[in-house]
Write an enzyme that holds these catalytic residues in place. Structure first.
Site, short mmCIF file in Angstrom:
data_model
loop_
_atom_site.label_atom_id
_atom_site.label_comp_id
_atom_site.label_asym_id
_atom_site.label_seq_id
_atom_site.Cartn_x
_atom_site.Cartn_y
_atom_site.Cartn_z
N LYS A 52 0.84 -1.21 0.00
CA LYS A 52 0.00 0.00 0.00
C LYS A 52 0.87 1.25 0.00
O LYS A 52 0.53 2.26 -0.64
CB LYS A 52 -0.95 -0.03 1.21
CG LYS A 52 -2.02 -1.12 1.07
CD LYS A 52 -2.80 -1.40 2.35
CE LYS A 52 -3.67 -2.66 2.17
NZ LYS A 52 -4.46 -2.98 3.37
N GLN A 96 -4.26 -1.62 9.43
CA GLN A 96 -4.17 -2.94 8.81
C GLN A 96 -4.77 -4.00 9.73
O GLN A 96 -4.43 -4.08 10.91
CB GLN A 96 -2.69 -3.28 8.51
CG GLN A 96 -2.49 -4.61 7.82
CD GLN A 96 -3.11 -4.67 6.43
OE1 GLN A 96 -2.98 -3.74 5.64
NE2 GLN A 96 -3.81 -5.75 6.13
N ASP A 119 -10.99 2.73 4.27
CA ASP A 119 -11.42 1.33 4.10
C ASP A 119 -12.95 1.21 4.12
O ASP A 119 -13.48 0.14 3.84
CB ASP A 119 -10.84 0.45 5.22
CG ASP A 119 -9.58 -0.29 4.79
OD1 ASP A 119 -9.41 -0.53 3.58
OD2 ASP A 119 -8.76 -0.63 5.68
#
Ligand code: BQF
Length: 282
Positions: A52, A96, A119
């Site tokens: 990422k 994460q 997200d």
């Protein structure tokens, strides 16, 4: 012989679009950035995080890594999230997953400012997805939709069968297909006669988490098959949920693993970060 839907290539196109818009934002004096938070030493998570960060560099975002030790407490992580929520140089916050077991994932995801929630896991953003009024896309499901569009697959009126009902993939996937006028069936571990359901699918999406789960007899000839799975097989090789070699002979189009949905998930994260940066640099 199915057509192969190349996620890597489609993701590169999405990232090129994002890159052009990031340049335009920067020309106006903004310096858009993503915070990437990694807790503990899960080796897969480390790879995902560094992927990422590479994507950020490629499209022109600054990335700020916060690597915390395995034994970090929930309070400590909440403190970091609060600091990032308040920091104007941070436009998006990515924590994460999975988190170590002493930290409640839900508590953390609920603490991220909905306007920085790239997200789309905060309940406000999840609710917005449900009613079709959303700015942050659920990364993996949106990546799948983008792939279907790029491959010229019309969703309108098609029977779409999703295997898997997770909050991250299965449920939002069903919603996005529904918003595009698909007729949606969501199957799961308690579904009776799963193969009977999956054989109805014009578009079949496998998000199960088990290698070789979808076999040729579960697929209608000519169906489009999207493999969201990420599993290691007995030889330690990365494989999806679909028995690629046999399903490829029945399907009209199929996504590979690796190089299918995974790169698209990452590309949509970049698009969401751009959305966040635009909202915060009006
Ligand atoms: C590819 C993920 C399970 C649990 C947490 C490209 C990725 C993977 C594969 C990737 C995933 C899976 C990510 C490929 C991010 C997708 O070439 O096939 C990219 O980086 N992913 C994650 O951040 O957390 C996960 C799967």
């Amino acid at each position: 012989m199915a057509a192969i839907i190349n996620g890597k290539e489609i993701a590169a196109n999405v990232k090129a679009e994002v890159r052009a818009e990031v340049e335009a934002l920067k020309a106006k004096g903004a310096n858009p950035g993503l915070a990437v938070v990694l807790v503990g030493n899960n080796p897969a998570s480390r790879v995902y995080v560094s992927n990422k960060e590479k994507d950020c560099a490629e499209v022109g975002f600054a990335s700020y890594e916060y690597a915390l030790p395995e034994e970090t407490t929930e309070e400590e992580l909440l403190e970091l999230v609060a600091k990032l929520n308040a920091d104007p140089k941070i436009n998006g916050i990515l924590v994460q997953l999975p988190l170590p077991k002493q930290i409640c994932e839900q508590t953390i995801l609920h603490a991220i400012s909905p306007s920085k929630d790239v997200d789309a896991f905060h309940p406000e953003n999840v609710g917005r997805i449900m009613i079709g009024d959303y700015s942050f896309l659920p990364c993996t499901p949106a990546g799948v939709i983008e792939m279907l569009d790029a491959a010229g697959v019309d969703i309108n009126g098609k029977h779409c069968v999703v295997i898997g009902r997770s909050n991250i993939v299965g449920k939002p996937m069903g919603m996005l297909l529904l918003h595009r006028n698909g007729t949606v069936t969501i199957c799961h571990s308690r579904t009776k006669d799963l193969a009977e359901q999956t054989r109805q699918a014009d578009i079949l999406i496998a998000a199960v988490g088990k290698a070789d789960f979808v076999t040729a007899d579960m697929v209608k000839p000519g169906a489009v098959v999207i493999d969201v799975g990420m599993n290691r097989n007995a030889e330690g090789k990365l494989v999806g949920d679909v028995c690629y070699d046999e399903v490829e002979k029945v399907a009209s189009a199929i996504t590979p693993v690796p190089g299918g949905v995974g790169p698209m998930t990452r590309a949509i994260l970049m698009r969401n970060t751009l959305t966040a940066a635009k909202m915060q640099n009006p």
